[in-house]
Design an enzyme around this catalytic site. Structure first.
Site, PDB file in Angstrom:
ATOM      1  N   ASP A  70       0.879  -1.171   0.000  1.00 22.78           N
ATOM      2  CA  ASP A  70       0.000   0.000   0.000  1.00 22.78           C
ATOM      3  C   ASP A  70       0.909   1.210   0.000  1.00 22.78           C
ATOM      4  OD1 ASP A  70      -2.843   0.691  -0.071  1.00 22.78           O
ATOM      5  OD2 ASP A  70      -2.305   1.938   1.653  1.00 22.78           O
ATOM      6  N   HIS A 181      10.840   4.196  -2.862  1.00 21.49           N
ATOM      7  CA  HIS A 181      10.171   3.815  -1.614  1.00 21.49           C
ATOM      8  C   HIS A 181       9.917   2.301  -1.585  1.00 21.49           C
ATOM      9  CE1 HIS A 181       7.546   4.658  -4.903  1.00 21.49           C
ATOM     10  NE2 HIS A 181       6.446   4.295  -4.292  1.00 21.49           N
TER      11      HIS A 181
HETATM   12  P1  ITT Z   1      -3.245  -2.426  -5.402  1.00 20.58           P
HETATM   13  O1  ITT Z   1      -4.066  -1.922  -4.245  1.00 20.58           O
HETATM   14  O2  ITT Z   1      -3.932  -3.510  -6.185  1.00 20.58           O
HETATM   15  O3  ITT Z   1      -1.851  -2.813  -5.008  1.00 20.58           O
HETATM   16  P2  ITT Z   1      -3.352   0.355  -6.256  1.00 20.58           P
HETATM   17  O4  ITT Z   1      -2.855   1.091  -7.447  1.00 20.58           O
HETATM   18  O5  ITT Z   1      -4.808   0.560  -5.869  1.00 20.58           O
HETATM   19  O6  ITT Z   1      -3.059  -1.220  -6.468  1.00 20.58           O
HETATM   20  P3  ITT Z   1      -2.548   1.649  -3.803  1.00 20.58           P
HETATM   21  O7  ITT Z   1      -3.920   1.640  -3.243  1.00 20.58           O
HETATM   22  O8  ITT Z   1      -1.395   1.294  -2.921  1.00 20.58           O
HETATM   23  O9  ITT Z   1      -2.425   0.646  -5.043  1.00 20.58           O
HETATM   24  O10 ITT Z   1      -2.323   3.065  -4.461  1.00 20.58           O
HETATM   25  C1  ITT Z   1      -1.062   3.561  -4.651  1.00 20.58           C
HETATM   26  C2  ITT Z   1      -1.104   4.728  -5.617  1.00 20.58           C
HETATM   27  O11 ITT Z   1      -0.027   5.614  -5.287  1.00 20.58           O
HETATM   28  C3  ITT Z   1      -0.841   4.257  -7.039  1.00 20.58           C
HETATM   29  O12 ITT Z   1      -2.030   3.932  -7.734  1.00 20.58           O
HETATM   30  C4  ITT Z   1      -0.118   5.462  -7.632  1.00 20.58           C
HETATM   31  O13 ITT Z   1      -1.042   6.447  -8.009  1.00 20.58           O
HETATM   32  C5  ITT Z   1       0.677   5.989  -6.437  1.00 20.58           C
HETATM   33  N1  ITT Z   1       2.011   5.355  -6.409  1.00 20.58           N
HETATM   34  C6  ITT Z   1       2.461   4.394  -5.539  1.00 20.58           C
HETATM   35  N2  ITT Z   1       3.706   4.015  -5.843  1.00 20.58           N
HETATM   36  C7  ITT Z   1       4.057   4.721  -6.928  1.00 20.58           C
HETATM   37  C8  ITT Z   1       5.220   4.766  -7.734  1.00 20.58           C
HETATM   38  O14 ITT Z   1       6.247   3.952  -7.518  1.00 20.58           O
HETATM   39  N3  ITT Z   1       5.241   5.624  -8.745  1.00 20.58           N
HETATM   40  C9  ITT Z   1       4.204   6.424  -9.008  1.00 20.58           C
HETATM   41  N4  ITT Z   1       3.051   6.433  -8.326  1.00 20.58           N
HETATM   42  C10 ITT Z   1       2.981   5.582  -7.284  1.00 20.58           C
END
Ligand code: ITT
Length: 199
Positions: A70, A181
């Site tokens: 997350d 991260h």
């Molecule tokens: P899952 O829950 O299925 O893992 P998700 O995209 O919904 O997929 P999150 O709820 O953790 O995942 O949302 C994280 C968001 O933060 C992601 O959709 C991106 O918009 C942003 N994010 C996280 N890591 C990133 C990265 O390495 N580079 C760019 N944006 C990132």
């Protein structure tokens, strides 16, 4: 071979996690590999809660040890928002990564620069006996007003590492996977995985 489920539906995360974990003697499976279509409601109020909820749900549905991520982008000018709501940071249902980046730049435009920010990732690993292990990682930089680079996903094209003068989307996978991260969180997760799997 020992199996680990990469418990995410985000294709960008899948690619990065496969690369970050490839040195371990594990068979890395994705939800698609096992025909698992599972969308977990992320209603927690912390990264830890959401990551744990995803790891548990995928582990229960698959019977496999599961690793969930997350993550989010915390912008200082917004007091840390959108943070754990980064994937949902747009009022329009069905909005895409590009819409979220444009929306963020629109909301930042009257704020003084530099627009300092950091990415955060929490990784939860479901171990046998419903035991959950949690680690995290951060990386620091700033948001810039124009998109640069085609790699990565999400907010990568507007997140600059000032010391490199490159955005996250201008880094190759190998470079992003040294600095991000998620890379830092995985580094903390590796000893836990080694212990769980007896590697
Ligand atoms: P899952 O829950 O299925 O893992 P998700 O995209 O919904 O997929 P999150 O709820 O953790 O995942 O949302 C994280 C968001 O933060 C992601 O959709 C991106 O918009 C942003 N994010 C996280 N890591 C990133 C990265 O390495 N580079 C760019 N944006 C990132």
């Amino acid at each position: 071979m020992k199996k680990l489920l990469i418990a995410t539906n985000n294709k960008g995360k899948v690619k990065e996690l496969q690369d970050l974990l490839k040195g371990l003697d594990l068979e890395l499976l994705t939800p698609a590999d096992i025909n698992l279509d599972l969308d977990v409601e992320e209603d927690g109020t912390t990264y830890d809660e959401n990551a744990a909820k995803k790891a548990i749900a995928f582990a229960q549905a698959s019977g496999l040890i599961s690793l969930a991520d997350d993550s989010g982008l915390e912008v200082d000018a917004f007091d840390g928002a959108p943070g754990l709501y980064s994937a949902r940071y747009h009022p329009k249902p069905g909005a895409k990564d590009a819409d979220r980046r444009a929306y963020m730049l629109e909301n930042l435009k009257d704020k003084p620069r530099p627009w300092t920010a950091h990415f955060h990732a929490t990784i939860a690993i479901s171990a046998p006996q419903n035991d959950i292990q949690i680690v995290d990682g951060n990386c620091y930089g700033e948001i810039i007003p124009e998109e640069r680079g085609d790699n990565g996903f999400g907010y990568d094209p507007i997140f600059l590492f000032p010391e490199l003068n490159k955005t996250m989307a201008e880094l190759g996978m190998e470079e992003k996977n040294r600095l991000s991260h998620r890379a830092k969180a995985v580094m903390n997760a590796i000893p836990i995985l080694k212990k769980i799997f007896g590697l």
